[in-house]
Design a protein around this motif. Structure first.
Motif, PDB file in Angstrom:
ATOM      1  N   ASP A   1       0.837  -1.193   0.000  1.00  0.00           N
ATOM      2  CA  ASP A   1       0.000   0.000   0.000  1.00  0.00           C
ATOM      3  C   ASP A   1       0.879   1.253   0.000  1.00  0.00           C
ATOM      4  O   ASP A   1       1.646   1.476   0.936  1.00  0.00           O
ATOM      5  CB  ASP A   1      -0.923  -0.007   1.226  1.00  0.00           C
ATOM      6  N   ARG A   2       0.762   2.067  -1.041  1.00  0.00           N
ATOM      7  CA  ARG A   2       1.537   3.308  -1.143  1.00  0.00           C
ATOM      8  C   ARG A   2       0.688   4.538  -0.835  1.00  0.00           C
ATOM      9  O   ARG A   2       1.128   5.664  -1.032  1.00  0.00           O
ATOM     10  CB  ARG A   2       2.141   3.445  -2.546  1.00  0.00           C
ATOM     11  N   ASN A   3      -0.540   4.318  -0.380  1.00  0.00           N
ATOM     12  CA  ASN A   3      -1.441   5.397   0.017  1.00  0.00           C
ATOM     13  C   ASN A   3      -1.611   6.442  -1.087  1.00  0.00           C
ATOM     14  O   ASN A   3      -1.462   7.641  -0.865  1.00  0.00           O
ATOM     15  CB  ASN A   3      -0.951   6.070   1.304  1.00  0.00           C
ATOM     16  N   VAL A   4      -1.924   5.972  -2.290  1.00  0.00           N
ATOM     17  CA  VAL A   4      -2.240   6.901  -3.367  1.00  0.00           C
ATOM     18  C   VAL A   4      -3.750   7.156  -3.368  1.00  0.00           C
ATOM     19  O   VAL A   4      -4.503   6.534  -2.618  1.00  0.00           O
ATOM     20  CB  VAL A   4      -1.769   6.353  -4.734  1.00  0.00           C
ATOM     21  N   ASP A   5      -4.181   8.083  -4.206  1.00  0.00           N
ATOM     22  CA  ASP A   5      -5.594   8.473  -4.211  1.00  0.00           C
ATOM     23  C   ASP A   5      -6.481   7.334  -4.696  1.00  0.00           C
ATOM     24  O   ASP A   5      -6.012   6.360  -5.301  1.00  0.00           O
ATOM     25  CB  ASP A   5      -5.780   9.708  -5.101  1.00  0.00           C
ATOM     26  N   TRP A   6      -7.775   7.462  -4.417  1.00  0.00           N
ATOM     27  CA  TRP A   6      -8.755   6.413  -4.701  1.00  0.00           C
ATOM     28  C   TRP A   6      -8.759   6.013  -6.169  1.00  0.00           C
ATOM     29  O   TRP A   6      -8.727   4.818  -6.496  1.00  0.00           O
ATOM     30  CB  TRP A   6     -10.142   6.911  -4.288  1.00  0.00           C
ATOM     31  N   VAL A   7      -8.774   6.976  -7.075  1.00  0.00           N
ATOM     32  CA  VAL A   7      -8.844   6.650  -8.499  1.00  0.00           C
ATOM     33  C   VAL A   7      -7.588   5.895  -8.935  1.00  0.00           C
ATOM     34  O   VAL A   7      -7.668   4.857  -9.602  1.00  0.00           O
ATOM     35  CB  VAL A   7      -9.032   7.919  -9.354  1.00  0.00           C
ATOM     36  N   SER A   8      -6.426   6.396  -8.555  1.00  0.00           N
ATOM     37  CA  SER A   8      -5.181   5.724  -8.931  1.00  0.00           C
ATOM     38  C   SER A   8      -5.076   4.343  -8.308  1.00  0.00           C
ATOM     39  O   SER A   8      -4.595   3.388  -8.937  1.00  0.00           O
ATOM     40  CB  SER A   8      -3.979   6.577  -8.515  1.00  0.00           C
ATOM     41  N   THR A   9      -5.525   4.203  -7.064  1.00  0.00           N
ATOM     42  CA  THR A   9      -5.521   2.896  -6.398  1.00  0.00           C
ATOM     43  C   THR A   9      -6.301   1.871  -7.199  1.00  0.00           C
ATOM     44  O   THR A   9      -5.859   0.730  -7.392  1.00  0.00           O
ATOM     45  CB  THR A   9      -6.124   3.014  -4.982  1.00  0.00           C
ATOM     46  N   GLN A  10      -7.481   2.268  -7.681  1.00  0.00           N
ATOM     47  CA  GLN A  10      -8.340   1.324  -8.399  1.00  0.00           C
ATOM     48  C   GLN A  10      -7.860   1.071  -9.827  1.00  0.00           C
ATOM     49  O   GLN A  10      -7.871  -0.064 -10.299  1.00  0.00           O
ATOM     50  CB  GLN A  10      -9.780   1.847  -8.412  1.00  0.00           C
ATOM     51  N   LEU A  11      -7.433   2.129 -10.520  1.00  0.00           N
ATOM     52  CA  LEU A  11      -7.065   1.976 -11.933  1.00  0.00           C
ATOM     53  C   LEU A  11      -5.772   1.206 -12.119  1.00  0.00           C
ATOM     54  O   LEU A  11      -5.624   0.480 -13.114  1.00  0.00           O
ATOM     55  CB  LEU A  11      -6.958   3.354 -12.592  1.00  0.00           C
ATOM     56  N   GLN A  12      -4.824   1.337 -11.202  1.00  0.00           N
ATOM     57  CA  GLN A  12      -3.577   0.596 -11.381  1.00  0.00           C
ATOM     58  C   GLN A  12      -3.752  -0.890 -11.059  1.00  0.00           C
ATOM     59  O   GLN A  12      -2.919  -1.706 -11.443  1.00  0.00           O
ATOM     60  CB  GLN A  12      -2.470   1.191 -10.516  1.00  0.00           C
ATOM     61  N   ALA A  13      -4.844  -1.234 -10.395  1.00  0.00           N
ATOM     62  CA  ALA A  13      -5.063  -2.621  -9.980  1.00  0.00           C
ATOM     63  C   ALA A  13      -6.145  -3.333 -10.778  1.00  0.00           C
ATOM     64  O   ALA A  13      -6.371  -4.526 -10.579  1.00  0.00           O
ATOM     65  CB  ALA A  13      -5.433  -2.670  -8.497  1.00  0.00           C
ATOM     66  N   THR A  14      -6.827  -2.623 -11.689  1.00  0.00           N
ATOM     67  CA  THR A  14      -7.956  -3.222 -12.393  1.00  0.00           C
ATOM     68  C   THR A  14      -7.900  -2.912 -13.885  1.00  0.00           C
ATOM     69  O   THR A  14      -7.321  -1.917 -14.312  1.00  0.00           O
ATOM     70  CB  THR A  14      -9.300  -2.689 -11.852  1.00  0.00           C
ATOM     71  N   CYS A  15      -8.533  -3.765 -14.660  1.00  0.00           N
ATOM     72  CA  CYS A  15      -8.716  -3.501 -16.089  1.00  0.00           C
ATOM     73  C   CYS A  15     -10.074  -4.056 -16.503  1.00  0.00           C
ATOM     74  O   CYS A  15     -10.677  -4.857 -15.787  1.00  0.00           O
ATOM     75  CB  CYS A  15      -7.593  -4.129 -16.915  1.00  0.00           C
ATOM     76  N   ASN A  16     -10.541  -3.633 -17.661  1.00  0.00           N
ATOM     77  CA  ASN A  16     -11.836  -4.076 -18.182  1.00  0.00           C
ATOM     78  C   ASN A  16     -11.662  -5.101 -19.285  1.00  0.00           C
ATOM     79  O   ASN A  16     -10.598  -5.226 -19.890  1.00  0.00           O
ATOM     80  CB  ASN A  16     -12.626  -2.882 -18.725  1.00  0.00           C
ATOM     81  N   VAL A  17     -12.741  -5.800 -19.555  1.00  0.00           N
ATOM     82  CA  VAL A  17     -12.863  -6.667 -20.719  1.00  0.00           C
ATOM     83  C   VAL A  17     -13.977  -6.080 -21.581  1.00  0.00           C
ATOM     84  O   VAL A  17     -14.987  -5.604 -21.062  1.00  0.00           O
ATOM     85  CB  VAL A  17     -13.178  -8.118 -20.303  1.00  0.00           C
ATOM     86  N   HIS A  18     -13.782  -6.108 -22.893  1.00  0.00           N
ATOM     87  CA  HIS A  18     -14.716  -5.435 -23.800  1.00  0.00           C
ATOM     88  C   HIS A  18     -16.164  -5.867 -23.557  1.00  0.00           C
ATOM     89  O   HIS A  18     -16.438  -7.028 -23.256  1.00  0.00           O
ATOM     90  CB  HIS A  18     -14.347  -5.732 -25.258  1.00  0.00           C
ATOM     91  N   LYS A  19     -17.043  -4.915 -23.760  1.00  0.00           N
ATOM     92  CA  LYS A  19     -18.478  -5.180 -23.595  1.00  0.00           C
ATOM     93  C   LYS A  19     -19.013  -6.012 -24.748  1.00  0.00           C
ATOM     94  O   LYS A  19     -18.724  -5.765 -25.910  1.00  0.00           O
ATOM     95  CB  LYS A  19     -19.252  -3.864 -23.521  1.00  0.00           C
ATOM     96  N   SER A  20     -19.781  -7.024 -24.413  1.00  0.00           N
ATOM     97  CA  SER A  20     -20.586  -7.782 -25.370  1.00  0.00           C
ATOM     98  C   SER A  20     -21.663  -8.483 -24.562  1.00  0.00           C
ATOM     99  O   SER A  20     -21.533  -8.613 -23.330  1.00  0.00           O
ATOM    100  CB  SER A  20     -19.742  -8.802 -26.147  1.00  0.00           C
ATOM    101  N   ALA A  21     -22.703  -8.957 -25.217  1.00  0.00           N
ATOM    102  CA  ALA A  21     -23.773  -9.643 -24.484  1.00  0.00           C
ATOM    103  C   ALA A  21     -23.229 -10.866 -23.751  1.00  0.00           C
ATOM    104  O   ALA A  21     -23.569 -11.119 -22.594  1.00  0.00           O
ATOM    105  CB  ALA A  21     -24.892 -10.036 -25.443  1.00  0.00           C
TER     106      ALA A  21
END
Length: 406
Positions: free
Chosen positions: A312-332
């Motif tokens: 934990d480097r105590n960065v801001d909420w947005v950076s905490t989440q974005l550096q640890a997560t990614c999306n998969v393309h939308k489809s049904a």
């Protein structure tokens, strides 16, 4: 007579960020900050409805954004917080710690207000009713498959697949782990989802190199991208979660959850033993757990294992989440197959948002990330699966190089 002096309220106590940061350990006071107010949570952690660990993860830090993200009725919660209030930040103290991106945080809070005004935090009852009906239909279809077509291999396998799509776990156990994961995703010793490091896997570039430098070798990590297929997807539910869930609810005296769990096992026993016999039923049960385990691991880890993993480097909420997560393309199919966890970024930024609204929030989040130079990753489903293996191979090799040469 001299005029009466108006009554003065108590003089507020003022604190600095350094003083707050010092109250973060397990063996001393724990403080945190919400909207510049300083709260002593040392005793409250044991009563915290979300669990002691999730609130303790923010001890010594600003917790304004996770507080907003996790609590739906914030006004009610704030009333209970008054007894924990011990002061506020000194006027000369900034509202944000130096490790956090002030501009990004301010614009995300504005985005959060926009999302609420758009009604994206409100659930659509029809969506969840239809989803419940879909689960019930699959459950019935699983039994009808055996009843109509017999118990040969293909009907047996189809029944197992149908049953594997509709199973769940007790809410108390899931929330206990999931809230911690959301609070500090991919943060070693805070996110329970990466507790397999270092005893089974070496995860992330930073931690893997550290492990190698320390000359630690609990497993042959340079081969972990291979043995992942043996002890990862097929084994997690049958060999670990299966017993740990019971241990959890009994230890915490979650008797309602225990009753629901027992009723589930009684129901499927009475439903399938007449069709399959005891041995056939046990075979079906473990086949379902095997399929569930594979599905669960691939879907949950495709968004996190390939991403940044560190302390934990105590960065801001947005950076905490974005550096640890990614999306998969939308489809049904991707939406259904992952339970909308293909929108993992939005799921993490807005953990109380109903899943059917993630795709509406996604363009707003993408715009925010583009403006501030924050990487917003989205990839095809099978690329996300492959990235799990690729990242394990890379971190295993980094461990080996550090183990041999550093």
């Amino acid at each position: 007579m001299a005029p009466e002096t108006p009554a003065q309220g108590p003089i507020p106590r003022y604190f600095t960020w350094d003083e707050v940061a010092q109250r973060s350990g397990r063996d001393k006071e724990r403080w945190l900050v919400i909207d510049r107010k300083v709260y002593n949570i040392s005793e409250f952690t044991r009563q915290h409805p979300g669990g002691s660990r999730v609130i303790s993860h923010y001890a010594g830090q600003d917790a304004t954004d996770p507080f907003v993200a996790f609590h739906i009725n914030k006004g009610l919660v704030r009333k209970y917080m008054n007894s924990l209030l011990i002061g506020e930040l000194s006027p000369e103290q900034p509202s944000f710690e130096p490790t956090k991106n002030k501009e990004l945080t301010e614009e995300f809070r504005a985005l959060q207000a926009t999302v609420e005004r758009m009604g994206l935090m409100k659930a659509n009852p029809v969506f969840f009713l239809l989803y419940l009906l879909h689960i019930l239909l699959l459950d019935v279809a699983a039994w009808l498959t055996l009843w109509l077509f017999g118990t040969s291999f293909l009907p047996f396998l189809l029944c197992a697949v149908l049953l594997g799509t509709v199973q769940g776990a007790p809410a108390s156990w899931w929330n206990h782990l999931h809230f911690q994961h959301h609070a500090k995703p991919n943060c070693f010793r805070k996110d329970p989802d990466i507790n397999m490091h270092p005893f089974f896997f070496a995860l992330g570039k930073i931690l893997s190199v550290e492990l190698g430098k320390q000359k630690k070798k609990y497993m042959p990590y340079n081969h972990q991208h291979r043995y992942f297929f043996l002890i990862g997807p097929p084994a997690l539910l049958p060999l670990y979660f299966q017993w740990y869930i019971f241990y959890f609810v009994i230890q915490r005296k979650k008797w309602v959850d225990l009753a629901w769990m027992i009723s589930f096992y009684v129901r499927i026993f009475l439903t399938y033993v007449p069709l399959l016999g005891l041995k056939g039923f046990l075979g079906l049960f473990f086949m379902v757990r095997f399929l569930e385990s594979n599905w669960f691991v691939w879907v949950t880890q495709m968004n996190h294992i390939p991403m940044h993993i560190d302390y934990d480097r105590n960065v801001d909420w947005v950076s905490t989440q974005l550096q640890a997560t990614c999306n998969v393309h939308k489809s049904a199919f991707n939406d259904w197959f992952s339970g909308h966890l293909n929108f993992q970024i939005e799921h993490h930024l807005f953990p109380t948002m109903p899943r059917h609204n993630y795709h509406k929030a996604a363009p707003l989040v993408q715009s925010l990330c583009a403006k501030h130079g924050v990487e917003y990753q989205s990839k095809p489903l099978f690329s996300a699966f492959a990235d799990i293996v690729h990242s394990l191979r890379e971190s295993g090799q980094l461990w080996l190089d550090a183990y041999l040469h550093q």
